[in-house]
Every structure is written in C-alpha cells, then in structure tokens.
Design an enzyme around this catalytic site. Structure first.
Site, PDB file in Angstrom:
ATOM      1  N   HIS A 415     -30.699  24.875  26.736  1.00 47.95           N
ATOM      2  CA  HIS A 415     -30.115  23.654  26.185  1.00 47.95           C
ATOM      3  C   HIS A 415     -28.609  23.575  26.432  1.00 47.95           C
ATOM      4  O   HIS A 415     -27.991  22.553  26.161  1.00 47.95           O
ATOM      5  CB  HIS A 415     -30.402  23.557  24.678  1.00 47.95           C
ATOM      6  N   LYS A 417     -25.057  23.026  28.172  1.00 43.01           N
ATOM      7  CA  LYS A 417     -24.532  22.120  29.192  1.00 43.01           C
ATOM      8  C   LYS A 417     -23.151  22.655  29.592  1.00 43.01           C
ATOM      9  O   LYS A 417     -22.194  22.563  28.828  1.00 43.01           O
ATOM     10  CB  LYS A 417     -24.394  20.689  28.664  1.00 43.01           C
ATOM     11  N   ASP A 422     -15.270  27.731  40.678  1.00 40.39           N
ATOM     12  CA  ASP A 422     -14.420  28.751  41.303  1.00 40.39           C
ATOM     13  C   ASP A 422     -14.039  29.875  40.342  1.00 40.39           C
ATOM     14  O   ASP A 422     -12.986  30.506  40.505  1.00 40.39           O
ATOM     15  CB  ASP A 422     -13.147  28.109  41.877  1.00 40.39           C
TER      16      ASP A 422
END
Length: 516
Positions: A415, A417, A422
């Site tokens: 769940h 996000k 880099d």
C-alpha cells in the site's frame, strides 16, 4: 480510493448501474449548504514538553527532521504518542477512518485530548462514513472537537442512489492523509486509519510507509489542512445530520469512553504496541532524525473543477525530470496510461534504470485496477522496465509466519506510495500512479532531499525484494513470473485463483480506465 471491489456478475452488474444512473439522473438535485465558519491553525506552543524537546535540536534552524515509519506498530504508536503529547491542537485529515480496533483506539485518544482542552479538528472523506453519521455527530458534540466531511452526499440514507444521482461530483474524493500536533510535528504518507494499516488485521496486512516530520514543512502541512478545512467542498457534520432528542448526553458519551478504555487495557494489540521500536527509541531519546530539505506538494480541494490549474501531477513531473540514472517506484495501484508507459520506456532507452514495484493479482485488494494494469505490463517489460509484483503470501519465513500469527494477518498487500530517484530524492505520499490519483482524487505528499535516507530505503528494497515479490520476465514468447528465491517460473498469475484471473481478464475488457 474509490474502486469497484466486487464482481457479481460482471457485465450485468455494470449494465444495471448504467441503466439506474440514467433513471435517476433526470431528477438530480444538489442541496446548497450554509457556509461553514472559517477556522485556522493555532499558534504553536513554546513551553510544552514536545516544544522543549524540539528546541534542543539545533538542526531545526536550517533543516526539517524526517523519521521513516516502515512498521505498522511503529506507525500507530507514533500517532498515539503524538496525540497524547498535544497541548494546543490536533488536525487530522484522512480518506478512510474505519470504526475498527485501531479506529476506536485513536478516537479514544482524541477524545481524551479534547477532555484536557486540546482543540481537535477531524477532516474525513465521505467514502466510509455510511451509517456512522450519528456516531460522528456524538463525537463532534464535544466542545473541543469539530468534524467536517469532504464532498458529502446530500442523501445520508440512500447513499448508493445519491452517488449515482450525483456521480460527476461524488466521484471526486479526498485521498489526502495527514496528522499534525500543535503545529510542531506531522505524519504524512500512505496510511489511512484502519487495522490493516497497523498490523492489527486478521486477514490482510498492508505494507505501507509514512514519515514523521518536524521543522518548517509542518507549517506547510498546516496551511494545506486549513485550505481544505475552509473549502467549499467541506461541510460540518452538523449540517448533514440533524441532532435528535434521544441522542446521548455529554456524561453518557464520557462514560462510554471510560468503559471502552477499561475494556482494552489488556488487549493483545496494546501489549504489542508496548514493544514498538519507536516507543523504545522515544523513551530513550534515541530517535534518529534524517535532516533534510523537504517540500509538501498537494492538489487543490476543488481540483476537479480546476484542471487547467497546476496540480500535484505537475510537481511530480518536475520531480521525475531529476532522474539521471535510476528511478524506483512503489505504487500498489499502477495504471500508467499510454502516455505514462511511453515515458517510462523512453527513460529506459535513454539509459536510465526504471523499477516498478506493485501488487500481484493475488495481493491486490482492488481487482479492477489490476485489470487496468495488465494492459501495459508486457509492453513495459519488453521495453526494459523492471517490474516486481508483490506476493500475497511471502515465501517460507518462520519469523514472518510467527509475527503474522500474533498480528492475526495471513495475507500481505503493498500500500506504500513512494518514488526514489538516483538514491538522492524521495517522494512519499498518497499518490498512486494511476488516472484516479492523477485526475479525480485530491492527493498530497512530501519531496525529501536526503541521499542517506533514500539510499537506505532503496538498499532495503534491493535486499528484500527477492523474498517478497515476483520478477516479471518475457520468456519463451510469453510473460512469466520468476520466484527468485527458488528460481521457479510461472506461466500465469501466481497464487491467484482461476476466478481472480477470469474476473481480472473480464474487467480488462471494460472501458473504465479513467476511473481507475
């Protein structure tokens, strides 16, 4: 986020909804509510234990402090400790606020804070308030608690009919997630309020991620909250549900919380919270802050009516442009669209490494979104994009199995996000890489400039991904799933039932991508 979660039966279900929508649209009405009183953040205190603790951190003069919350127990413990430390104000903003064990525990601590004079403002989306108006109204009856609902349905009884009757408006949801205490400390990330987010659910445990923040970025979170709290998309619960004469008195509500407090003193979950690593570090003054530049980005409350104005996706596009070598994206719901898929493949052709981590069919909790995703994954893999799909039942791990038994969770689902670029730049928030987050729901998140933290996260993913996910490969003229641990290939969605595969394939034929 709003999803179609069940299939029954597939085509007749959607056909009946469409016909019903046509029927009710002819009598569509929208009640105009009175303007809610404007309210704003309170001045931060300077003589409380929390304020004095922060005053001892010289780094706050120039940077923001970031503390990552990987573990569900740590994430919930930090929230309770923050609420219990509040002296002036508590502002909460959530898409989902379930009335389960963690939801009740959090509400108890909010009520206790209000009892000691703290102003509590709770802003929730209307998606999961069905049948709970009376309970919300009872809580808001406390003089120090205010509750407002984002984009509420006018008809509080026949909510499904109301949704169809006003689909274009009610399809627009607030997906933001934040908690701010005394305008001094905030939590922002992917977690809602519910057992599955905090290792307390018997059926599924969400792998999620939040950041605890101190510094100037907290002021940005407070300004964002005020913007939503005072927006025309928001209504106080008192304007939506009329108080009746048989509602409980203040002393009855007070007694309810006293009784509930006594009933959970020996709850196994509370005993587990007492063993939280965050609690240990907090009590022993060992919190390891990552000192960073940080910027909050967010959509406007009326995003749906201002698509010609800058939105969070515009900020993320600028963030993506920082990629020189590598991008790692975690998105539980991943529907890149044609344009997004082209951009990811183009990045690979430019020599950049692009890694996507999302849910497998067996792990996802939203079947329709997975159906939208399957249109793109073969093309992305052929184009050089590395894709991992999270396992619903991670490979034999006795430690995990024991922990799951204690937590009561038997299945895992991603769940979090998060986007790492880099190994220097990090985005954490509520935004999923799908059309709904891009164009329909409001979202928020924070961009963190800290190579040390970002590298630790990426290395942690690299070290554990073989245990928790399948690697997608195009092999023998077909897409296959590689279980890296035992070097086993699967020619169809692993762990998923035939019904899940059939349902996902059937849903993929429907023209619903814009709603995913």
């Amino acid at each position: 986020m709003f999803r179609y979660r069940m299939l029954r039966p597939l085509f007749s279900y959607y056909a009946s909804i469409f016909l019903l929508a046509l029927f009710v649209s002819g009598c569509s009405t929208h009640y105009v509510y009175p303007t809610a009183p404007l309210e704003y953040q309170l001045a931060k205190p300077d003589n409380t234990p929390l304020a004095q603790y922060l005053q001892q951190l010289p780094e706050l003069e120039t940077h923001n402090g970031i503390y990552p919350l990987h573990d569900g127990l740590d994430a919930f413990t930090s929230r309770l400790l923050m609420i219990d430390s509040a002296s002036v104000s508590i502002d909460l903003q959530y898409y989902l606020y379930h009335d389960d064990e963690t939801g009740k525990l959090l509400t108890l601590h909010l009520y206790n804070a209000a009892e000691r004079g703290v102003r509590v403002r709770l802003l929730v989306d209307d998606m999961t308030t069905k049948g709970r108006d009376l309970g919300i109204l009872n809580l808001a009856a406390h003089p120090n608690i205010s509750i407002r609902i984002f984009n509420p349905a006018d008809d509080r009884t026949f909510r499904n009919i109301a949704f169809l009757n006003n689909f274009s408006r009610l399809n627009h949801r607030m997906h933001n997630k934040s908690l701010t205490i005394d305008n001094l400390v905030s939590v922002v990330g992917g977690r809602n309020i519910g057992d599955e987010y905090y290792s307390a659910n018997h059926n599924v445990e969400f792998g999620d991620f939040d950041v605890l923040m101190v510094g100037k970025v907290v002021q940005q979170v407070s300004e964002q909250f005020d913007l939503y709290w005072n927006s025309s998309q928001v209504r106080p619960i008192e304007q939506l549900f009329v108080r009746t004469s048989n509602q409980p008195a203040a002393d009855e509500i007070q007694q309810y919380f006293r009784d509930y407090h006594q009933s959970v003193l020996d709850h196994p979950y509370l005993l587990r919270l007492a063993q939280s690593q965050f609690l240990y570090q907090m009590l022993n003054h060992q919190l390891n802050w990552f000192w960073s530049d940080a910027e909050l980005i967010y959509d406007m409350p009326n995003k749906l009516n201002q698509l010609d104005e800058p939105i969070l996706l515009d900020d993320l596009n600028l963030f993506f442009q920082k990629t020189n070598d590598e991008m790692v994206m975690l998105s539980p719901y991943f529907v890149p669209t044609e344009k997004g898929a082209d951009a990811l493949i183009a990045a690979v052709k430019q020599g950049k490494k692009v890694t996507i981590i999302t849910n497998s069919l067996a792990a996802t909790d939203v079947l329709a979104v997975h159906a939208g995703y399957i249109h793109y994954r073969e093309r992305l893999v052929k184009g050089g994009v590395i894709i991992y799909e999270m396992k619903a039942h991670p490979a034999n791990d006795k430690t995990k199995a024991k922990k799951s038994t204690l937590a009561g969770s038997s299945r895992s689902s991603l769940h979090a996000k998060m986007i790492a670029i880099d190994k220097q730049h990090l985005f954490v928030g509520s935004f999923n890489f799908d059309p709904r987050s891009a164009w329909l729901n409001t979202e928020m998140g924070v961009i963190i400039e800290n190579p040390e933290l970002t590298q630790l996260i990426v290395e942690s993913i690299d070290n554990s991904i073989s245990k928790w996910a399948y690697l997608l490969e195009y092999k023998d003229e077909q897409l296959q799933w590689l279980d890296i641990q035992n070097q086993t290939y699967y020619q169809q969605e692993p762990e998923a039932s035939w019904w899940q595969r059939f349902s996902a394939k059937s849903l993929s034929l429907l023209p619903i991508e814009s709603q995913l």
